[in-house]
Enzyme design. Structure first.
Site, PDB file in Angstrom:
ATOM      1  N   ILE A  58       0.057   1.690  13.788  1.00 19.35           N
ATOM      2  CA  ILE A  58      -1.269   2.097  13.320  1.00 19.35           C
ATOM      3  C   ILE A  58      -1.749   1.121  12.254  1.00 19.35           C
ATOM      4  CG2 ILE A  58      -2.556   3.871  12.036  1.00 19.35           C
ATOM      5  CD1 ILE A  58      -1.995   4.742  14.840  1.00 19.35           C
ATOM      6  N   HIS A  71      -3.893 -36.644  -3.972  1.00 17.30           N
ATOM      7  CA  HIS A  71      -5.094 -37.001  -3.212  1.00 17.30           C
ATOM      8  C   HIS A  71      -6.260 -36.148  -3.699  1.00 17.30           C
ATOM      9  CE1 HIS A  71      -1.821 -38.707  -1.003  1.00 17.30           C
ATOM     10  NE2 HIS A  71      -2.626 -39.300  -0.119  1.00 17.30           N
ATOM     11  N   HIS A 107     -10.470 -34.244   4.241  1.00 17.82           N
ATOM     12  CA  HIS A 107      -9.339 -34.293   3.317  1.00 17.82           C
ATOM     13  C   HIS A 107      -9.765 -34.517   1.866  1.00 17.82           C
ATOM     14  CE1 HIS A 107      -7.058 -34.373   6.945  1.00 17.82           C
ATOM     15  NE2 HIS A 107      -5.918 -34.654   6.356  1.00 17.82           N
ATOM     16  N   HIS A 112      -3.702   6.654   6.848  1.00 15.56           N
ATOM     17  CA  HIS A 112      -3.313   5.360   6.271  1.00 15.56           C
ATOM     18  C   HIS A 112      -3.781   5.218   4.831  1.00 15.56           C
ATOM     19  CE1 HIS A 112      -2.582   1.042   5.851  1.00 15.56           C
ATOM     20  NE2 HIS A 112      -3.770   0.999   5.288  1.00 15.56           N
ATOM     21  N   ASP A 140       3.229  -3.438  10.275  1.00 10.06           N
ATOM     22  CA  ASP A 140       2.565  -4.198  11.347  1.00 10.06           C
ATOM     23  C   ASP A 140       1.634  -5.247  10.752  1.00 10.06           C
ATOM     24  OD1 ASP A 140       3.344  -2.670  13.881  1.00 10.06           O
ATOM     25  OD2 ASP A 140       2.532  -1.048  12.664  1.00 10.06           O
ATOM     26  N   GLU A 162       1.767 -24.648   4.083  1.00 12.45           N
ATOM     27  CA  GLU A 162       1.347 -24.581   2.680  1.00 12.45           C
ATOM     28  C   GLU A 162       1.393 -23.162   2.120  1.00 12.45           C
ATOM     29  OE1 GLU A 162      -0.632 -28.152   4.575  1.00 12.45           O
ATOM     30  OE2 GLU A 162      -0.472 -26.016   5.068  1.00 12.45           O
ATOM     31  N   HIS A 185       0.831  -1.208   0.000  1.00 18.81           N
ATOM     32  CA  HIS A 185       0.000   0.000   0.000  1.00 18.81           C
ATOM     33  C   HIS A 185       0.866   1.258   0.000  1.00 18.81           C
ATOM     34  CE1 HIS A 185       0.575  -1.215   4.252  1.00 18.81           C
ATOM     35  NE2 HIS A 185       0.699   0.091   4.476  1.00 18.81           N
ATOM     36  N   PRO A 240      -1.464  -7.746  -0.935  1.00 21.84           N
ATOM     37  CA  PRO A 240      -1.946  -8.673   0.096  1.00 21.84           C
ATOM     38  C   PRO A 240      -0.841  -8.869   1.134  1.00 21.84           C
ATOM     39  CG  PRO A 240      -2.381  -9.521  -2.119  1.00 21.84           C
ATOM     40  CD  PRO A 240      -1.465  -8.363  -2.282  1.00 21.84           C
TER      41      PRO A 240
END
Length: 667
Positions: A193, A462, A474, A266, A161, A413, A72, A121
């Site tokens: 923040i 699987h 699973h 922000h 953070d 994962e 960001h 992300p």
């Protein structure tokens, strides 16, 4: 390195970074000004004193990597790139967050030179950086010799953070400490923040204590504008053999009289009045917007020149190394071109019809056959090596004391997938294994691989309810449909061992995006019809296995259900119903074929078609058409032997015949 003595030019350069970000966000009427304002000082210090780069050669293989995990704060990165001399003009900064610009709202690899990875992300960039640091060790052990050090780059990360709250960052950081990745350094923007307010609303842990427990070197700098203190901390980090986390106490929205240290700075522009007050408070001229004084350009010019000189020396060294080690030089050049080695095709195994082999086992055989030819291939699994069959033949584990191509990711994962992206960004060909159900755990990193067009390979085993007794927790139902929905992703669910070998070839030949190999736990027959065609047909995404002159129905199947379709065709024939059998291992590849080819395989529109797949039927309407039907699963599985599950869920010849008869009776 001499002790840093800040100059007036340094101060001007820092404020230039601050107000470039403020003005960019204000012009766009959206964005995140606060973090760039607080991070500007440590960003300038890092770029001017420690980061090794050549703006005229953004892809120099031995450049240091700078990862803005807190994406960001992209306005800060764009300001840095512009001032450092990259091909990113002030006009592009003025087009921040506008359609078609090189300066999107979060950094996107491929838009502007110098952007190492796509971030936004939170936590993903830190995971990528761990992969980049692993790649440095793999490249160094492969290509460095005596006085020829081709690879010794460092990886620098800015993290917020929020990054450190995300689980993916914790997974990747834990592994980085375990592997003692000493050329990785994270500068933690400890501004306290988040969007909701102060971090103590939800975050009160001892971050440095946590990272020390991971095995990291940790430091704290009390003032984010204290250039000398930040420089000393970075120098100590450079000297340590462990990865380093430096917590720098910054102030979000620094200099803003009303919005410093508040969540208001922000994710929103400061506003015209607050911009004026902030410029007045820091002694910055109100006009023009996007002002770049000569002092700021002068401060960055020396840094860029040092980088150009370092790159020139590296090129000269590479020429000497190439003469001394011509085979290694040819390999490195091949990797840089993205070519596969000569003889790669011949090394792919062919499996004789008549035997039975799980496609996960066939995948392991393929991996053993090609691993020696592809030294850039590196990977492992998330603690499922034996189940995923992901062990490279005769390859030791990557450890803190030894760089090797087999990686033990642990039960991580999400971290594994983010690390794989970092490996791919540094020219390796990463693969990672887990159960298909856990593709949900790593999906955010997988999505970013697709967004960046990275040639990452996922070995998902699987693949259905037929994994059996482990039960519905699973057993994947919706995961195939979810993977197929991702743009740029190629999903391959091979029907037998020979389709598996062909799927690996497709995955390795791809350079423009990730590939998912979706493989069985249970054994499947090696089919003669596939053995005759797999090498040339699987790449088409779908092809005819058993043809009839005038089919009354077309059976379409993927993976383990192809053998069921073949058995069902024989029973239908005995009942006087002519059926065609189609294997459709990849929707994405099949969709790329011409309309005439697709109709040649599936029959013209209006042909009765039955799709058979032990998964959610979502999306199959695209291939079965108006007169089609799907034998799929729309509930969770159960714990039982897979033969019992086949009967319970209707994956039997009798049920296929019943469905076909019902389909044909509709007219």
């Amino acid at each position: 390195m001499t002790e840093f003595q800040p100059s007036s030019d340094d101060r001007v350069a820092i404020d230039t970074l601050r107000f470039l970000a403020v003005d960019m966000v204000e012009r766009a009427r959206s964005g995140h000004p606060g973090a760039p304002m607080g991070q500007a000082a440590m960003a300038y210090l890092l770029w001017s004193r420690h980061l090794r780069f050549d703006p005229q050669a953004p892809d120099w293989p031995n450049r240091d990597r700078f990862v803005l995990s807190c994406g960001h704060a992209s306005a800060l990165l764009y300001g840095l790139l512009h001032l450092a001399g990259y091909d990113l003009s002030l006009d592009e900064l003025a087009r921040f967050r506008q359609l078609g610009s090189k300066t999107p709202g979060h950094p996107e690899r491929g838009h502007a030179p110098g952007v190492e990875t796509t971030t936004g992300p939170l936590g993903q960039g830190l995971g990528n950086a761990v992969g980049m640091a692993i790649a440095e060790r793999l490249l160094a052990v492969r290509f460095n010799h005596s006085s020829h050090t081709l690879f010794d780059y460092r990886v620098w990360v800015f993290a917020s953070d929020g990054d450190l709250m995300e689980g993916v960052a914790s997974e990747a950081s834990s592994l980085a400490g375990h592997l003692r990745l000493g050329r990785l350094c994270v500068l933690y923007d400890d501004n306290q923040i988040t969007i909701d307010g102060n971090t103590d609303l939800a975050f009160s842990e001892d971050v440095l204590g946590r990272y020390a427990a991971y095995g990291w070197h940790t430091e704290r700098v009390a003032d984010g504008n204290d250039l000398k203190a930040i420089d000393r901390a970075i120098q100590r980090a450079r000297a340590d053999e462990r990865p380093s986390l430096i917590a720098v106490r910054t102030h979000i929205g620094f200099g803003s009289p009303n919005k410093q240290d508040t969540a208001d700075s922000h994710g929103s522009p400061l506003g015209k009045d607050e911009v004026r007050r902030t410029k007045e408070a820091l002694g910055w001229p109100l006009e023009p917007e996007l002002r770049v004084p000569d002092e700021a350009r002068r401060a960055f010019a020396a840094t860029a020149q040092r980088g150009r000189e370092a790159h020139s020396a590296w090129r000269a060294m590479r020429e000497r190394w190439s003469r001394e080690f011509p085979e290694l030089a040819a390999e490195l050049a091949r990797r840089e071109r993205g070519d596969l080695p000569t003889g790669f095709d011949a090394a792919l195994p062919a499996f004789p019809p008549g035997k039975a082999l799980a496609t996960r086992q066939a995948s392991g055989v393929v991996l053993e056959a090609i691993g020696g030819l592809l030294p850039e291939l590196a990977g492992g699994s998330a603690d499922l090596t034996g189940s995923n069959n992901t062990q490279l033949q005769d390859e030791p584990d990557f450890t803190a004391s030894r760089a090797a191509r087999h990686l033990r990711f642990g039960v991580r994962e999400h971290g594994m997938a983010a690390i794989m992206n970092g490996l791919a960004l540094c020219g390796l060909r990463p693969y990672g294994g887990t159960f298909l159900i856990f593709s949900d755990y790593l999906r955010p990193a997988l999505r970013l691989a697709a967004l960046m067009g990275l040639p990452v390979i996922y070995v998902f085993t699987h693949d259905s309810i037929f994994l059996g007794e482990d039960g519905p927790t699973h057993q994947p139902i919706s995961q195939l449909a979810a993977l197929r929905a991702i743009p740029g992703m190629v999903v391959l669910r091979p029907a037998d061992a020979n389709e598996t070998a062909a799927a690996w070839r497709i995955a390795l030949e791809r350079r423009d995006g990730p590939t998912a190999l979706v493989l069985t736990r249970q054994k499947l027959p090696v089919l003669e019809e596939i053995a005759r065609q797999a090498r040339t047909a699987v790449v088409l995404g779908g092809y005819v296995l058993r043809q009839t002159a005038a089919p009354q129905v077309v059976l379409i199947a993927t993976g383990s259900e192809v053998a069921l379709a073949m058995d069902s065709e024989r029973e239908l024939g005995a009942r006087g119903i002519a059926a065609r059998v189609v294997s459709l291992p990849s929707w994405e590849l099949f969709a790329k074929q011409s309309r005439s080819y697709r109709e040649e395989v599936l029959g013209p529109p209006g042909t009765p078609r039955l799709a058979i797949e032990a998964a959610s039927p979502f999306g199959w309407e695209r291939w079965v058409g108006e007169r089609g039907a799907v034998l799929g699963i729309e509930r969770f599985g159960a714990s039982a032997p897979y033969e019992d599950l086949a009967r319970e869920f209707g994956f039997t010849v009798d049920e296929v015949v019943r469905r076909v008869e019902a389909l044909l009776s509709r007219g």
